[in-house]
Each structure stands twice: as C-alpha cells, then as structure tokens.
Design a protein around this motif. Sequence first.
Motif, PDB file in Angstrom:
ATOM      1  N   PHE A 163      51.584  42.866  39.120  1.00  0.00           N
ATOM      2  CA  PHE A 163      52.300  43.014  40.395  1.00  0.00           C
ATOM      3  C   PHE A 163      52.149  44.432  40.932  1.00  0.00           C
ATOM      4  O   PHE A 163      51.856  44.629  42.112  1.00  0.00           O
ATOM      5  N   THR A 164      52.319  45.406  40.071  1.00  0.00           N
ATOM      6  CA  THR A 164      52.211  46.812  40.484  1.00  0.00           C
ATOM      7  C   THR A 164      50.805  47.144  40.971  1.00  0.00           C
ATOM      8  O   THR A 164      50.638  47.792  42.011  1.00  0.00           O
ATOM      9  N   LEU A 165      49.809  46.694  40.231  1.00  0.00           N
ATOM     10  CA  LEU A 165      48.424  46.958  40.645  1.00  0.00           C
ATOM     11  C   LEU A 165      48.127  46.328  42.004  1.00  0.00           C
ATOM     12  O   LEU A 165      47.464  46.929  42.849  1.00  0.00           O
ATOM     13  N   ASN A 166      48.641  45.120  42.236  1.00  0.00           N
ATOM     14  CA  ASN A 166      48.345  44.412  43.480  1.00  0.00           C
ATOM     15  C   ASN A 166      49.167  44.935  44.654  1.00  0.00           C
ATOM     16  O   ASN A 166      48.616  45.258  45.712  1.00  0.00           O
ATOM     17  N   LYS A 167      50.462  45.021  44.493  1.00  0.00           N
ATOM     18  CA  LYS A 167      51.352  45.320  45.622  1.00  0.00           C
ATOM     19  C   LYS A 167      51.550  46.814  45.869  1.00  0.00           C
ATOM     20  O   LYS A 167      51.727  47.231  47.003  1.00  0.00           O
ATOM     21  N   ILE A 168      51.521  47.609  44.826  1.00  0.00           N
ATOM     22  CA  ILE A 168      51.777  49.042  45.000  1.00  0.00           C
ATOM     23  C   ILE A 168      50.474  49.832  45.053  1.00  0.00           C
ATOM     24  O   ILE A 168      50.298  50.700  45.904  1.00  0.00           O
ATOM     25  N   ARG A 192      41.465  40.089  32.299  1.00  0.00           N
ATOM     26  CA  ARG A 192      42.007  38.736  32.461  1.00  0.00           C
ATOM     27  C   ARG A 192      41.221  38.037  33.557  1.00  0.00           C
ATOM     28  O   ARG A 192      40.656  38.686  34.439  1.00  0.00           O
ATOM     29  N   SER A 193      41.248  36.715  33.533  1.00  0.00           N
ATOM     30  CA  SER A 193      40.554  35.956  34.581  1.00  0.00           C
ATOM     31  C   SER A 193      41.336  36.049  35.894  1.00  0.00           C
ATOM     32  O   SER A 193      42.536  36.356  35.898  1.00  0.00           O
ATOM     33  N   ILE A 194      40.650  35.775  36.989  1.00  0.00           N
ATOM     34  CA  ILE A 194      41.310  35.801  38.290  1.00  0.00           C
ATOM     35  C   ILE A 194      42.406  34.737  38.334  1.00  0.00           C
ATOM     36  O   ILE A 194      43.484  34.968  38.896  1.00  0.00           O
ATOM     37  N   GLY A 195      42.174  33.586  37.708  1.00  0.00           N
ATOM     38  CA  GLY A 195      43.204  32.552  37.636  1.00  0.00           C
ATOM     39  C   GLY A 195      44.456  33.040  36.921  1.00  0.00           C
ATOM     40  O   GLY A 195      45.580  32.736  37.333  1.00  0.00           O
ATOM     41  N   SER A 196      44.257  33.815  35.877  1.00  0.00           N
ATOM     42  CA  SER A 196      45.375  34.395  35.134  1.00  0.00           C
ATOM     43  C   SER A 196      46.132  35.398  35.998  1.00  0.00           C
ATOM     44  O   SER A 196      47.367  35.439  35.990  1.00  0.00           O
ATOM     45  N   ILE A 197      45.398  36.185  36.766  1.00  0.00           N
ATOM     46  CA  ILE A 197      46.012  37.165  37.675  1.00  0.00           C
ATOM     47  C   ILE A 197      46.866  36.442  38.712  1.00  0.00           C
ATOM     48  O   ILE A 197      48.011  36.827  38.971  1.00  0.00           O
TER      49      ILE A 197
END
Length: 72
Positions: A25-30, A44-49
């Motif tokens: 969440f932090t890597l994506n949103k922040i 991790r796989s994109i599906g896992s993300i």
Amino acid sequence: MEQKETSEVLFLAINKLPEAQRIVFTLNKIDDKSYKEISEITNRSIGSIESLLFRAKKNLQKTLENFYKNQE
C-alpha cells in the motif's frame, strides 16, 4: 478535523495493516510505484500485489469507519 489530525489517523491506520499489505500500500499510494515496480521490489507476482492492495484498502476502510463512528 484538521488536515494534520486526518493525516495522523490515516498513518496510524496504515501502520496497523499486516506487514505485506502495509508495504505494498505504501509503495503504491505514497511512493507512487506501479504494480510492476512493486512486483520487482517485493519479488511477488502482479496478481499478489493486486490482492494485497485490495485487502489493504478493505482493512483501512474498516479501521477508519470504526474510528469515525467512535468520534461521533
């Protein structure tokens, strides 16, 4: 509520997330990283993300709903 208080509540809620959800969440949103970048960083796989982000958002929604209900 002041902007500072809102930010504090949000960051406290983020810190309560399970570690994997919090990191993604932090890597994506922040940090504004793409799913592909997060996949490479976390191995991790994109599906896992996608799954971790979905669960993180649901957990945050639940935590913040409870917080604001208690504020009334």
